[in-house]
Scaffold this motif. Sequence first.
Motif, mmCIF file in Angstrom:
data_model
loop_
_atom_site.group_PDB
_atom_site.id
_atom_site.type_symbol
_atom_site.label_atom_id
_atom_site.label_comp_id
_atom_site.label_asym_id
_atom_site.label_seq_id
_atom_site.Cartn_x
_atom_site.Cartn_y
_atom_site.Cartn_z
ATOM 1 N N UNK A 40 8.448 17.251 -37.572
ATOM 2 C CA UNK A 40 9.684 16.529 -37.899
ATOM 3 C C UNK A 40 10.017 16.651 -39.369
ATOM 4 N N UNK A 41 8.977 16.482 -40.199
ATOM 5 C CA UNK A 41 9.201 16.551 -41.638
ATOM 6 C C UNK A 41 9.688 17.925 -42.044
ATOM 7 N N UNK A 42 9.128 18.944 -41.398
ATOM 8 C CA UNK A 42 9.532 20.314 -41.719
ATOM 9 C C UNK A 42 10.989 20.526 -41.347
ATOM 10 N N UNK A 43 11.384 19.940 -40.217
ATOM 11 C CA UNK A 43 12.776 20.037 -39.785
ATOM 12 C C UNK A 43 13.695 19.370 -40.808
ATOM 13 N N UNK A 44 13.281 18.186 -41.272
ATOM 14 C CA UNK A 44 14.081 17.495 -42.284
ATOM 15 C C UNK A 44 14.200 18.328 -43.547
ATOM 16 N N UNK A 45 13.093 18.952 -43.918
ATOM 17 C CA UNK A 45 13.111 19.747 -45.136
ATOM 18 C C UNK A 45 14.018 20.950 -44.997
ATOM 19 N N UNK A 46 14.022 21.550 -43.815
ATOM 20 C CA UNK A 46 14.923 22.681 -43.576
ATOM 21 C C UNK A 46 16.365 22.250 -43.706
ATOM 22 N N UNK A 47 16.673 21.071 -43.161
ATOM 23 C CA UNK A 47 18.030 20.532 -43.292
ATOM 24 C C UNK A 47 18.403 20.361 -44.747
ATOM 25 N N UNK A 48 17.447 19.792 -45.488
ATOM 26 C CA UNK A 48 17.672 19.557 -46.914
ATOM 27 C C UNK A 48 17.951 20.867 -47.638
ATOM 28 N N UNK A 49 17.138 21.871 -47.334
ATOM 29 C CA UNK A 49 17.322 23.163 -48.003
ATOM 30 C C UNK A 49 18.650 23.794 -47.644
ATOM 31 N N UNK A 50 19.007 23.680 -46.365
ATOM 32 C CA UNK A 50 20.293 24.236 -45.954
ATOM 33 C C UNK A 50 21.436 23.542 -46.660
ATOM 34 N N UNK A 51 21.323 22.223 -46.797
ATOM 35 C CA UNK A 51 22.403 21.491 -47.462
ATOM 36 C C UNK A 51 22.450 21.842 -48.937
ATOM 37 N N UNK A 52 21.281 22.027 -49.555
ATOM 38 C CA UNK A 52 21.271 22.456 -50.958
ATOM 39 C C UNK A 52 21.939 23.808 -51.093
ATOM 40 N N UNK A 53 21.624 24.709 -50.157
ATOM 41 C CA UNK A 53 22.199 26.044 -50.178
ATOM 42 C C UNK A 53 23.719 25.992 -50.091
ATOM 43 N N UNK B 272 12.101 19.893 -53.526
ATOM 44 C CA UNK B 272 13.414 20.198 -52.953
ATOM 45 C C UNK B 272 14.439 19.135 -53.264
ATOM 46 N N UNK B 273 14.033 17.882 -53.175
ATOM 47 C CA UNK B 273 14.984 16.811 -53.481
ATOM 48 C C UNK B 273 15.396 16.863 -54.939
ATOM 49 N N UNK B 274 14.410 17.129 -55.789
ATOM 50 C CA UNK B 274 14.729 17.218 -57.208
ATOM 51 C C UNK B 274 15.634 18.410 -57.486
ATOM 52 N N UNK B 275 15.430 19.518 -56.741
ATOM 53 C CA UNK B 275 16.298 20.685 -56.913
ATOM 54 C C UNK B 275 17.727 20.340 -56.544
ATOM 55 N N UNK B 276 17.888 19.625 -55.445
ATOM 56 C CA UNK B 276 19.246 19.294 -55.027
ATOM 57 C C UNK B 276 19.931 18.387 -56.059
ATOM 58 N N UNK B 277 19.161 17.380 -56.521
ATOM 59 C CA UNK B 277 19.745 16.490 -57.525
ATOM 60 C C UNK B 277 20.122 17.257 -58.769
ATOM 61 N N UNK B 278 19.228 18.164 -59.177
ATOM 62 C CA UNK B 278 19.498 18.922 -60.394
ATOM 63 C C UNK B 278 20.687 19.837 -60.222
ATOM 64 N N UNK B 279 20.848 20.464 -59.043
ATOM 65 C CA UNK B 279 21.989 21.349 -58.802
ATOM 66 C C UNK B 279 23.286 20.570 -58.980
ATOM 67 N N UNK C 267 0.076 16.516 -47.506
ATOM 68 C CA UNK C 267 0.258 16.256 -48.932
ATOM 69 C C UNK C 267 1.089 17.362 -49.575
ATOM 70 N N UNK C 268 0.842 18.612 -49.183
ATOM 71 C CA UNK C 268 1.616 19.721 -49.733
ATOM 72 C C UNK C 268 3.063 19.621 -49.299
ATOM 73 N N UNK C 269 3.268 19.190 -48.067
ATOM 74 C CA UNK C 269 4.629 19.028 -47.572
ATOM 75 C C UNK C 269 5.361 17.952 -48.369
ATOM 76 N N UNK C 270 4.654 16.874 -48.701
ATOM 77 C CA UNK C 270 5.269 15.818 -49.525
ATOM 78 C C UNK C 270 5.675 16.359 -50.880
ATOM 79 N N UNK C 271 4.785 17.148 -51.475
ATOM 80 C CA UNK C 271 5.098 17.697 -52.796
ATOM 81 C C UNK C 271 6.273 18.647 -52.716
ATOM 82 N N UNK C 272 6.309 19.466 -51.665
ATOM 83 C CA UNK C 272 7.397 20.415 -51.452
ATOM 84 C C UNK C 272 8.716 19.664 -51.315
ATOM 85 N N UNK C 273 8.648 18.549 -50.589
ATOM 86 C CA UNK C 273 9.827 17.725 -50.392
ATOM 87 C C UNK C 273 10.342 17.162 -51.707
ATOM 88 N N UNK C 274 9.420 16.688 -52.544
ATOM 89 C CA UNK C 274 9.820 16.181 -53.862
ATOM 90 C C UNK C 274 10.538 17.253 -54.645
#
Lengths: 213, 216
Positions: free
Chosen positions: B168-181, A171-178, A162-169
């Motif tokens: 897997x999800x953590x890997x995806x998130x790392x990719x996302x963060x790298x792309x944001x960076x 991050x995605x919102x950060x990218x969109x906002x950037x 659940x925390x990972x899902x929230x973290x993902x949200x």
Amino acid sequence: MEVRSEKKMWMVLVMVTLSLVGKISSLSVTVNELECVYEYVLYEGDTVSGNFVVVDHDIFWSSDHPGIDFTVTSPAGNVVQTLKGVSGDKFDFKAPRSGMYKFCFHNPYSTPETVSFYIHVGHIPNEHDLAKDEHLDPVNVKIAELREALESVTAEQKYLKARDTRHRHTNESTQKRVIFYTLGEYLLLSIASGLQVIYIRQLFSKSVGYNRV
Amino acid sequence: MSGSLLLTINLLAILSLGVIFNVAHSLRYDLQSGTSKCISEEIKSNAMSVGKYTVISPNEGFPLPDSHRVTVRVNSPHGNNYHFGDHVESGNFAFTAAESGDYTACFWTPDHKVPVTVTIEFDWRTGVAAKDWSNVAKKGQVETMELELKKLYDTVTSIHDEMFYLREREEEMQQLNRSTNSKMATLSFVSLVICLSVAGLQFWHLKTFFERKKLL
């Protein structure tokens, strides 16, 4: 022949009743103001454990939301545990008595939040239960302990998920906002400089002498 | 004669054993009349899911009044309806998840002049907990201990699978963060270029403008 069919029936009935062992519930609910969930605790002394995570809705302009309050009320009416203003936490307590326990999420602010929670009621048969029923081996106690340990691992995993899902949200919102803010910045910059140029041209479009500063 | 007595004793022993081991309960929710409440759960694809719901009657032993019936709808993340119950007192559903995502079960009671609160008992199990162990037991002469250990093994396997999924999800998130960076770096550089070019254009345009106007 007779003995075998008896034994088979015994086995079947035991399996049917044992199939209902252990309660897992991992669900998410949208909390507008107050959401309560009731869970029945069968035995006094059972360990009730669980966790909850507040999954943000897409907030475009602010990064953090203030958190929600969590309260556990025993069937007698007194509050067993309370957590205020958190965005997710674990909890566990030993039930002082059996009965219907109330788990409440209270959202002090008007924006609805989605809460993903998991509650588990665990029972380990102790010596009293062993004495009551001669079919219960001490091995069953160990198996129950093992099962409870595995349940705690599962609970931890659900919390992490659940925390990972929230973290993902986030991050995605950060990218969109950037991207959104940067493109908006470009647009505003070019509009501002265009307006500047137009204004300066206007200043100088009338007769030169009149406008000489 | 003695055989049936033995059987009765065995049955009693089973039931007591069942009582000791049976801690199966459902979650209860209160639903105000006229409102709807949705509960969602994230289910992976090809996972089994079973659910059971009942409306608890406010008076014990009396039949449920008509105002306490609910409408239930179970939807997949893409909106496909897996179960629909209209004005029912209780029901159950089971399905295998076609796609992974958030599955919602929504309950709704119609509005009445007198607002009533309906208590719903809802039990929704997915994955390991949804497996029907009575069938496994019936198939062969399985001992109690063996069944318990089988269940524990299934739990451990599901924990292991879940770990892979989290990884897997953590890997995806790392990719996302790298792309944001990298996007941030590119966009900042582009913003600098745009700023300088806009300033240059301004300067050039005003220079030619003033030269035309014979001010410079």
